[in-house]
Design a protein around this motif. Structure first.
Motif, mmCIF file in Angstrom:
data_model
loop_
_atom_site.group_PDB
_atom_site.id
_atom_site.type_symbol
_atom_site.label_atom_id
_atom_site.label_comp_id
_atom_site.label_asym_id
_atom_site.label_seq_id
_atom_site.Cartn_x
_atom_site.Cartn_y
_atom_site.Cartn_z
ATOM 1 N N MET A 61 0.804 -1.218 0.000
ATOM 2 C CA MET A 61 0.000 0.000 0.000
ATOM 3 C C MET A 61 0.841 1.275 0.000
ATOM 4 O O MET A 61 0.304 2.368 -0.041
ATOM 5 C CB MET A 61 -0.934 0.009 1.200
ATOM 6 N N GLY A 62 2.151 1.123 0.054
ATOM 7 C CA GLY A 62 3.005 2.298 0.115
ATOM 8 C C GLY A 62 3.034 2.912 1.498
ATOM 9 O O GLY A 62 3.292 4.111 1.649
ATOM 10 N N THR A 63 2.786 2.087 2.521
ATOM 11 C CA THR A 63 2.773 2.575 3.899
ATOM 12 C C THR A 63 4.174 2.960 4.337
ATOM 13 O O THR A 63 5.106 2.163 4.207
ATOM 14 C CB THR A 63 2.224 1.486 4.840
ATOM 15 N N PRO A 64 4.367 4.172 4.850
ATOM 16 C CA PRO A 64 5.704 4.603 5.275
ATOM 17 C C PRO A 64 6.297 3.658 6.316
ATOM 18 O O PRO A 64 5.641 3.276 7.278
ATOM 19 C CB PRO A 64 5.438 5.989 5.882
ATOM 20 N N GLY A 65 7.538 3.275 6.099
ATOM 21 C CA GLY A 65 8.258 2.449 7.056
ATOM 22 C C GLY A 65 7.941 0.969 7.012
ATOM 23 O O GLY A 65 8.506 0.196 7.795
ATOM 24 N N TYR A 90 -1.963 4.043 0.504
ATOM 25 C CA TYR A 90 -1.833 4.766 1.771
ATOM 26 C C TYR A 90 -1.916 6.268 1.527
ATOM 27 O O TYR A 90 -2.631 6.984 2.241
ATOM 28 C CB TYR A 90 -0.502 4.413 2.443
ATOM 29 N N HIS A 91 -1.207 6.754 0.520
ATOM 30 C CA HIS A 91 -1.211 8.187 0.209
ATOM 31 C C HIS A 91 -2.619 8.653 -0.170
ATOM 32 O O HIS A 91 -3.086 9.701 0.314
ATOM 33 C CB HIS A 91 -0.236 8.461 -0.942
ATOM 34 N N VAL A 92 -3.302 7.874 -1.000
ATOM 35 C CA VAL A 92 -4.635 8.257 -1.466
ATOM 36 C C VAL A 92 -5.646 8.258 -0.315
ATOM 37 O O VAL A 92 -6.411 9.217 -0.134
ATOM 38 C CB VAL A 92 -5.112 7.303 -2.582
ATOM 39 N N ILE A 93 -5.648 7.187 0.489
ATOM 40 C CA ILE A 93 -6.671 7.018 1.518
ATOM 41 C C ILE A 93 -6.448 7.925 2.723
ATOM 42 O O ILE A 93 -7.378 8.593 3.201
ATOM 43 C CB ILE A 93 -6.727 5.543 1.966
ATOM 44 N N PHE A 94 -5.208 7.971 3.211
ATOM 45 C CA PHE A 94 -4.959 8.649 4.483
ATOM 46 C C PHE A 94 -4.414 10.068 4.353
ATOM 47 O O PHE A 94 -4.585 10.882 5.264
ATOM 48 C CB PHE A 94 -3.995 7.813 5.335
ATOM 49 N N GLU A 95 -3.787 10.376 3.233
ATOM 50 C CA GLU A 95 -3.201 11.703 3.075
ATOM 51 C C GLU A 95 -4.025 12.596 2.144
ATOM 52 O O GLU A 95 -4.308 13.753 2.472
ATOM 53 C CB GLU A 95 -1.761 11.582 2.568
ATOM 54 N N PRO A 102 -11.791 4.345 6.866
ATOM 55 C CA PRO A 102 -11.101 3.937 5.637
ATOM 56 C C PRO A 102 -11.244 2.473 5.261
ATOM 57 O O PRO A 102 -10.873 2.086 4.146
ATOM 58 C CB PRO A 102 -9.639 4.248 5.963
ATOM 59 N N CYS A 103 -11.759 1.630 6.151
ATOM 60 C CA CYS A 103 -11.647 0.192 5.953
ATOM 61 C C CYS A 103 -12.331 -0.297 4.673
ATOM 62 O O CYS A 103 -11.782 -1.120 3.941
ATOM 63 C CB CYS A 103 -12.200 -0.543 7.167
ATOM 64 N N ALA A 104 -13.547 0.183 4.400
ATOM 65 C CA ALA A 104 -14.278 -0.292 3.216
ATOM 66 C C ALA A 104 -13.553 0.095 1.932
ATOM 67 O O ALA A 104 -13.384 -0.718 1.023
ATOM 68 C CB ALA A 104 -15.693 0.264 3.216
ATOM 69 N N LEU A 105 -13.114 1.358 1.845
ATOM 70 C CA LEU A 105 -12.400 1.816 0.654
ATOM 71 C C LEU A 105 -11.083 1.079 0.502
ATOM 72 O O LEU A 105 -10.712 0.659 -0.607
ATOM 73 C CB LEU A 105 -12.152 3.324 0.737
ATOM 74 N N CYS A 106 -10.376 0.913 1.609
ATOM 75 C CA CYS A 106 -9.093 0.214 1.575
ATOM 76 C C CYS A 106 -9.274 -1.215 1.074
ATOM 77 O O CYS A 106 -8.519 -1.686 0.213
ATOM 78 C CB CYS A 106 -8.465 0.220 2.967
ATOM 79 N N ALA A 107 -10.266 -1.911 1.595
ATOM 80 C CA ALA A 107 -10.515 -3.291 1.188
ATOM 81 C C ALA A 107 -10.863 -3.373 -0.294
ATOM 82 O O ALA A 107 -10.388 -4.268 -1.011
ATOM 83 C CB ALA A 107 -11.643 -3.887 2.024
ATOM 84 N N CYS A 193 -1.167 0.610 10.151
ATOM 85 C CA CYS A 193 -2.356 1.317 9.674
ATOM 86 C C CYS A 193 -2.921 2.218 10.773
ATOM 87 O O CYS A 193 -3.112 1.774 11.912
ATOM 88 C CB CYS A 193 -3.414 0.306 9.235
ATOM 89 N N PRO A 194 -3.220 3.490 10.460
ATOM 90 C CA PRO A 194 -3.775 4.402 11.468
ATOM 91 C C PRO A 194 -5.095 3.931 12.057
ATOM 92 O O PRO A 194 -5.449 4.324 13.168
ATOM 93 C CB PRO A 194 -3.962 5.707 10.675
ATOM 94 N N ALA A 195 -5.832 3.078 11.314
ATOM 95 C CA ALA A 195 -7.132 2.605 11.804
ATOM 96 C C ALA A 195 -7.027 1.300 12.573
ATOM 97 O O ALA A 195 -8.021 0.816 13.111
ATOM 98 C CB ALA A 195 -8.094 2.421 10.626
ATOM 99 N N ASP A 196 -5.828 0.722 12.646
ATOM 100 C CA ASP A 196 -5.664 -0.568 13.291
ATOM 101 C C ASP A 196 -6.071 -0.495 14.766
ATOM 102 O O ASP A 196 -5.597 0.354 15.519
ATOM 103 C CB ASP A 196 -4.206 -1.022 13.180
ATOM 104 N N GLY A 197 -6.964 -1.418 15.174
ATOM 105 C CA GLY A 197 -7.398 -1.469 16.566
ATOM 106 C C GLY A 197 -8.449 -0.436 16.930
ATOM 107 O O GLY A 197 -8.882 -0.357 18.075
#
Length: 246
Positions: A61-65, A90-95, A102-107, A193-197
């Motif tokens: 997903m291009g998640t930093p780190g 990651y850039h599209v969804i979160f930035e 975000p979960c539905a769009l991410c999936a 993921c920022p939405a994790d948990g």
């Protein structure tokens, strides 16, 4: 791992998930569930009647780190083809969009990227790492938030893409998956993921955990009910309904 292999094979056979000689992709997120699934199917493929082959696909997903190289190394050491699918999700969804839920769009985006990669390589079957606990939690999510009795299917044919999704871990509990991942020292990648948990699924997971001391067979009864109703596509062949043993 022997117990998981037994449950994995039983689930595959109960729902006629894999045909002899078939190429099976495994959607590998880097989490414990998909890695245990990959390890299990890779072992099962060596003695399953008629045989089948396994390939790993990971949507980056291009998640930093996030470092996916341990997955590549682990697969290469075992002769499992590993395919990394680069994206900028990651850039599209979160930035860019800054999605609050975000979960539905991410999936949806991950599924689209994965299916495109599968078809490019001529693969029409993909195994996903949803396990026993995921199924029970999804049932409650549908009941609480959608007002319907529903869950994902053990086998789902997607006619628009000619891809079949299978979920061979449905007889395996999360506790068994966790233990196997630790014992096998699988290269689990931490999810940044920022939405994790912080999801509705986590709320339902916490609710079930709170209820279990009073209703210790809650998950077992819900899972059995899904097969006995049955929910669409949930009746196993020969009506074999054996809950997992933790």
């Amino acid at each position: 791992m022997r117990k998981i292999l037994s449950l994995l094979r039983r689930c595959v056979e109960d729902y006629d998930m894999i045909s002899p000689g078939e190429r099976v992709a495994v959607g590998v997120s880097g989490g414990k569930d998909s890695l245990v699934l990959l390890a299990g199917l890779a072992q099962l493929s060596t003695f399953y009647p008629g045989g089948f082959s396994v390939e790993a696909f990971t949507v980056d997903m291009g998640t930093p780190g996030l470092d996916l190289s341990p997955l590549d190394t682990w697969c290469r050491d075992r002769g499992i083809p590993f395919h990394r699918i680069p994206t900028q999700m990651y850039h599209v969804i979160f930035e860019t969009r800054q999605e609050k839920n975000p979960c539905a769009l991410c999936a949806k985006m991950r599924r689209g990227s994965l299916h495109t990669a599968l078809l490019d390589r001529g693969i029409h079957k993909v195994a996903l790492g949803h396990h026993y606990d995921d199924a029970v939690e999804t049932f409650f999510l549908s009941l609480f938030y959608e007002g319907r009795l529903s869950c994902f299917h053990p086998v789902t044919y997607l006619d628009r893409t000619d891809i079949t999704q299978i979920r061979p871990l449905l007889y395996v509990s999360e506790a068994m998956v966790r233990d196997a991942a630790q014992r096998l020292a699988l290269p689990v990648v931490h999810n940044p993921c920022p939405a994790d948990g912080n999801t509705k699924r986590q709320e339902v997971k916490d609710l079930i955990a709170a209820l279990e001391p009073q209703y210790p067979k809650l998950k077992e009864y819900v899972f059995s009910a899904m097969q006995r109703l049955p929910l669409p596509q949930w009746a196993p062949r020969d009506l074999r309904r054996r809950p997992p043993t933790e």
